[in-house]
Design an enzyme around this catalytic site. Sequence first.
Site, PDB file in Angstrom:
ATOM      1  N   ASP A  67      18.499 -33.616  57.813  1.00 26.34           N
ATOM      2  CA  ASP A  67      19.612 -32.558  57.427  1.00 26.34           C
ATOM      3  C   ASP A  67      20.407 -32.748  56.895  1.00 26.34           C
ATOM      4  OD1 ASP A  67      20.145 -32.861  59.959  1.00 26.34           O
ATOM      5  OD2 ASP A  67      19.225 -30.851  60.626  1.00 26.34           O
ATOM      6  N   HIS A 138      16.288 -27.325  68.742  1.00 23.07           N
ATOM      7  CA  HIS A 138      15.212 -27.184  67.502  1.00 23.07           C
ATOM      8  C   HIS A 138      15.331 -28.669  67.173  1.00 23.07           C
ATOM      9  CE1 HIS A 138      20.155 -27.168  67.454  1.00 23.07           C
ATOM     10  NE2 HIS A 138      19.949 -28.317  66.509  1.00 23.07           N
ATOM     11  N   GLU A 143      14.795 -23.830  63.545  1.00 27.19           N
ATOM     12  CA  GLU A 143      15.765 -23.173  65.068  1.00 27.19           C
ATOM     13  C   GLU A 143      13.878 -22.718  65.474  1.00 27.19           C
ATOM     14  OE1 GLU A 143      18.135 -23.947  66.041  1.00 27.19           O
ATOM     15  OE2 GLU A 143      19.832 -23.526  64.618  1.00 27.19           O
TER      16      GLU A 143
HETATM   17  C1  GLP Z   1      22.517 -30.814  65.529  1.00 26.65           C
HETATM   18  C2  GLP Z   1      21.545 -31.820  64.277  1.00 26.65           C
HETATM   19  C3  GLP Z   1      20.021 -32.240  65.445  1.00 26.65           C
HETATM   20  C4  GLP Z   1      20.465 -32.787  66.738  1.00 26.65           C
HETATM   21  C5  GLP Z   1      21.156 -31.530  67.173  1.00 26.65           C
HETATM   22  C6  GLP Z   1      21.360 -32.029  69.228  1.00 26.65           C
HETATM   23  O1  GLP Z   1      22.469 -29.564  65.288  1.00 26.65           O
HETATM   24  N1  GLP Z   1      20.983 -30.890  63.482  1.00 26.65           N
HETATM   25  O2  GLP Z   1      19.192 -33.202  64.364  1.00 26.65           O
HETATM   26  O3  GLP Z   1      19.577 -33.439  67.036  1.00 26.65           O
HETATM   27  O4  GLP Z   1      22.336 -30.962  66.664  1.00 26.65           O
HETATM   28  O5  GLP Z   1      22.508 -32.926  68.458  1.00 26.65           O
HETATM   29  P1  GLP Z   1      23.412 -33.590  70.223  1.00 26.65           P
HETATM   30  O6  GLP Z   1      22.400 -34.642  69.535  1.00 26.65           O
HETATM   31  O7  GLP Z   1      24.699 -33.537  69.561  1.00 26.65           O
HETATM   32  O8  GLP Z   1      23.082 -32.793  71.157  1.00 26.65           O
END
Ligand code: GLP
Length: 244
Positions: A67, A138, A143
Amino acid sequence: MQIIRTTDYDHMSRMAANIISAQVIMKPDCVLGLATGSTPIGTYEELVRRYENKDLDFSGVTSINLDEYKGLSPENDQSYRYFMNEHLFRHVNIRPECTYVPNGLEPDSDKACEAYNAIIAASGGIDLQLLGLGHNGHIGFNEPSDVFEKETHCVDLAQSTIDANSRFFASMDEVPRQAYTMGIGTIMKAAKVLVIVSGESKAQIVKDAFFGPCTPQVPASILQLHSNVVLVGDEAALSLIPEA
Ligand code: GLP
């Protein structure tokens, strides 16, 4: 689904890097689906270390990221292209032209998404997809929704995601409200999926996603239907799921 329990974040990162390394060693021209967020940072550090030790060669690898924020340029230090350059790409010998991230600067969503779908199709499919997990379930930026979106699409980010990501931006106003993300259908077509989770704050969503009902309200729950998923988590993140 295979569950690998690790002691802490560093252990999780090493185990995830083991799995990605095995993929690259066994298939040097593989297609890696890559993720951003704080969770994979340690995994990327491990991969860089292995490359520096000459244990890994990325020269044949193609990467396709999940993304990108709509509106952010590759030079913006909060863009996912910037993140990937900083944490992985510029430290290893992957060919820059074989690293793909959705084009956040393309204002026409249909154009951006069609272009990314074409890149995914031309790659021949993802061999190993790395995923983190959002607190609302997500994956990528898919989402909670009434449907599982199949291909790349433009999403309005959930308020909880905007709030969670605001820690990386100077002010709330700067946090993008939209993103381009690979669809759930594309993620499900990956030959293997590697999910990494760390910390107590992920414990409930890990339980809901992997042991609750399969529903688009918890996008990661679709992974229960994938035949080759490995979940690597530390003790805290896996604390609410059954032991065996
Ligand atoms: C973002 C990304 C996701 C990721 C998520 C969780 O929203 N688009 O791909 O998995 O955050 O992030 P974290 O690993 O910082 O908890």
